[in-house]
Design a protein around this motif. Structure first.
Motif, PDB file in Angstrom:
ATOM      1  N   ASP A 111       0.843  -1.205  -0.080  1.00  0.00           N
ATOM      2  CA  ASP A 111      -0.101   0.019   0.085  1.00  0.00           C
ATOM      3  C   ASP A 111       0.956   1.294  -0.103  1.00  0.00           C
ATOM      4  O   ASP A 111       0.609   2.274  -0.847  1.00  0.00           O
ATOM      5  CB  ASP A 111      -0.938   0.066   1.333  1.00  0.00           C
ATOM      6  N   LEU A 112       1.856   1.442   0.896  1.00  0.00           N
ATOM      7  CA  LEU A 112       2.812   2.544   0.852  1.00  0.00           C
ATOM      8  C   LEU A 112       3.430   2.655  -0.168  1.00  0.00           C
ATOM      9  O   LEU A 112       3.635   3.699  -0.790  1.00  0.00           O
ATOM     10  CB  LEU A 112       3.574   2.434   2.286  1.00  0.00           C
TER      11      LEU A 112
ATOM     12  N   ALA B 174       3.144  10.097  -5.329  1.00  0.00           N
ATOM     13  CA  ALA B 174       3.201  11.339  -4.382  1.00  0.00           C
ATOM     14  C   ALA B 174       4.506  11.919  -4.654  1.00  0.00           C
ATOM     15  O   ALA B 174       5.810  11.272  -4.912  1.00  0.00           O
ATOM     16  CB  ALA B 174       3.230  10.558  -2.888  1.00  0.00           C
ATOM     17  N   ASP B 175       4.421  13.179  -4.484  1.00  0.00           N
ATOM     18  CA  ASP B 175       5.655  13.853  -4.701  1.00  0.00           C
ATOM     19  C   ASP B 175       6.313  14.356  -3.465  1.00  0.00           C
ATOM     20  O   ASP B 175       5.647  15.526  -2.937  1.00  0.00           O
ATOM     21  CB  ASP B 175       5.822  15.042  -5.790  1.00  0.00           C
ATOM     22  N   GLY B 176       6.618  13.466  -2.709  1.00  0.00           N
ATOM     23  CA  GLY B 176       6.928  13.945  -1.121  1.00  0.00           C
ATOM     24  C   GLY B 176       5.825  13.894  -0.434  1.00  0.00           C
ATOM     25  O   GLY B 176       5.369  12.737  -0.093  1.00  0.00           O
ATOM     26  N   THR B 177       5.036  15.055   0.043  1.00  0.00           N
ATOM     27  CA  THR B 177       3.961  14.795   0.962  1.00  0.00           C
ATOM     28  C   THR B 177       2.767  15.140   0.181  1.00  0.00           C
ATOM     29  O   THR B 177       1.602  15.518   0.626  1.00  0.00           O
ATOM     30  CB  THR B 177       4.166  15.649   2.086  1.00  0.00           C
TER      31      THR B 177
ATOM     32  N   HIS C  52      -3.300  11.441   5.162  1.00  0.00           N
ATOM     33  CA  HIS C  52      -3.490  11.979   6.595  1.00  0.00           C
ATOM     34  C   HIS C  52      -2.317  11.097   7.293  1.00  0.00           C
ATOM     35  O   HIS C  52      -2.191  11.187   8.518  1.00  0.00           O
ATOM     36  CB  HIS C  52      -4.894  11.459   7.017  1.00  0.00           C
ATOM     37  N   VAL C  53      -1.654  10.141   6.616  1.00  0.00           N
ATOM     38  CA  VAL C  53      -0.541   9.196   7.588  1.00  0.00           C
ATOM     39  C   VAL C  53       0.592   9.812   7.479  1.00  0.00           C
ATOM     40  O   VAL C  53       1.028  11.150   6.810  1.00  0.00           O
ATOM     41  CB  VAL C  53      -0.429   7.862   6.881  1.00  0.00           C
ATOM     42  N   ILE C  54       1.433   9.677   8.455  1.00  0.00           N
ATOM     43  CA  ILE C  54       2.615  10.283   8.639  1.00  0.00           C
ATOM     44  C   ILE C  54       3.629  10.062   7.386  1.00  0.00           C
ATOM     45  O   ILE C  54       4.554  11.083   7.213  1.00  0.00           O
ATOM     46  CB  ILE C  54       3.522   9.884   9.963  1.00  0.00           C
ATOM     47  N   GLU C  55       3.773   9.099   6.815  1.00  0.00           N
ATOM     48  CA  GLU C  55       4.321   8.857   5.609  1.00  0.00           C
ATOM     49  C   GLU C  55       4.334   9.944   4.676  1.00  0.00           C
ATOM     50  O   GLU C  55       5.211  10.133   3.546  1.00  0.00           O
ATOM     51  CB  GLU C  55       4.216   7.451   5.079  1.00  0.00           C
TER      52      GLU C  55
ATOM     53  N   GLY D  45       1.110  13.438   6.795  1.00  0.00           N
ATOM     54  CA  GLY D  45       0.012  13.869   8.086  1.00  0.00           C
ATOM     55  C   GLY D  45       0.278  13.419   9.402  1.00  0.00           C
ATOM     56  O   GLY D  45       1.635  13.368   9.645  1.00  0.00           O
ATOM     57  N   ALA D  46      -0.581  13.113  10.272  1.00  0.00           N
ATOM     58  CA  ALA D  46      -0.322  13.234  11.544  1.00  0.00           C
ATOM     59  C   ALA D  46      -0.859  11.698  12.222  1.00  0.00           C
ATOM     60  O   ALA D  46      -0.565  11.420  13.385  1.00  0.00           O
ATOM     61  CB  ALA D  46      -0.958  14.335  12.486  1.00  0.00           C
ATOM     62  N   MET D  47      -1.332  11.019  11.032  1.00  0.00           N
ATOM     63  CA  MET D  47      -2.027   9.619  11.817  1.00  0.00           C
ATOM     64  C   MET D  47      -1.104   8.384  11.447  1.00  0.00           C
ATOM     65  O   MET D  47      -0.314   8.638  10.508  1.00  0.00           O
ATOM     66  CB  MET D  47      -3.272   9.566  11.386  1.00  0.00           C
ATOM     67  N   GLU D  48      -1.403   7.424  12.104  1.00  0.00           N
ATOM     68  CA  GLU D  48      -0.530   6.253  11.767  1.00  0.00           C
ATOM     69  C   GLU D  48      -1.061   5.332  10.797  1.00  0.00           C
ATOM     70  O   GLU D  48      -2.359   5.181  10.746  1.00  0.00           O
ATOM     71  CB  GLU D  48      -0.322   5.477  13.132  1.00  0.00           C
TER      72      GLU D  48
END
Length: 274
Positions: free
Chosen positions: A84-85, A92-95, A172-175, A178-181
């Motif tokens: 998934d990641l 994605a281009d960074g974030t 929304h995830v940190i990767e 974002g701030a969520m796991e």
């Protein structure tokens, strides 16, 4: 005077072999060849099963096949959550997901969201009017199939899973800033309270739309399916490209609704003929 030579007696064992061979040969005269026996074997392997001629294949059961696909896909995403990641990181281009604001992809997303508002009222009208013709019961059943697929699949099941698993969306995830796991598919996370990621509602809705194929005559259904099914898959994966869902959200959401659709089709005893 010398007596004439005595005839040599055949050994007992050899005579027994000859007798057994001749007996077997006599039995084989009326024995059908092995190929014929194989062609007369019942499909389901039971004595009371239906018999099939040589070359006939056993029909597949879509709910069983789709159920296995759901199971295998779930095992894959649970055992290797980095899939998934990795897929999301590709877009994605960074974030930032660089295709999240693409006009064409946004248009496809909005069109998919509008389809239930067009299809569901038509199905309700077909159920309410019940036209006076021989095919009225079949038309009502087909309309009910489409409604149930949308209601039970892309509405109730999807939102129940979203609430229960509470998986965060990619952006929304940190990767991805974002701030969520990040959590794998099927894992209870409680990372969000509403509009969660697993499974994808758009993917489920795209799969539910394929139920309208029951209204297409048999002679043209395979051609219509050749167009609608790939489009449905593309719409489901569109949300992954935009960074709104993980790959497992789209794949499992689409497969689950497909399984439900075929299961309902079998339970309702629908005829595919037009």
């Amino acid at each position: 005077m010398q007596s004439p030579p005595r005839p040599v007696q055949q050994p007992v064992i050899e005579r027994m072999v000859l007798v057994q061979t001749s007996y077997s040969a006599s039995k084989d005269v009326n024995r059908p060849p092995l190929g014929k026996l194989a062609s007369l074997a019942p499909i389901d392997g039971t004595a009371g099963g239906s018999w099939a001629s040589r070359g006939r294949t056993v029909p597949l059961h879509p709910p069983l096949v789709l159920g296995k696909l759901v199971l295998l896909s779930s095992m894959l995403f649970v055992m290797f959550p980095q899939i998934d990641l990795s897929v999301s990181r590709f877009f994605a281009d960074g974030t930032h997901f660089y295709l999240s604001d693409d006009r064409l992809l946004v248009l496809i997303r909005d069109a998919n969201r509008m389809l239930p508002y067009l299809v569901v009222p038509v199905m309700l009208v077909l159920l309410a009017t019940r036209p006076v013709r021989r095919s009225a019961p079949q038309i009502s059943k087909r309309a009910l199939l489409v409604l149930l697929t949308y209601a039970l699949g892309s509405a109730i099941m999807v939102h129940a899973f979203k609430f229960f698993f509470g998986r965060a969306r990619p952006q929304h995830v940190i990767e991805f800033g974002g701030a969520m796991e990040f959590t794998p598919a099927w894992q209870f996370a409680s990372m969000c309270e509403s509009s969660c990621s697993f499974p994808s509602g758009e993917a489920a809705s795209a799969a539910a739309f394929m139920a309208v194929l029951v209204f297409v005559p048999d002679a043209y259904r395979k051609y219509a399916a050749a167009v609608i099914v790939p489009l449905s898959i593309f719409v489901a994966l569109n949300r992954v490209v935009m960074g709104a869902h993980f790959l497992s959200d789209a794949v499992l959401g689409w497969l689950l609704v497909c399984w439900l659709m075929f299961w309902l089709h079998g339970k309702m005893g629908l005829k595919t003929g037009a």
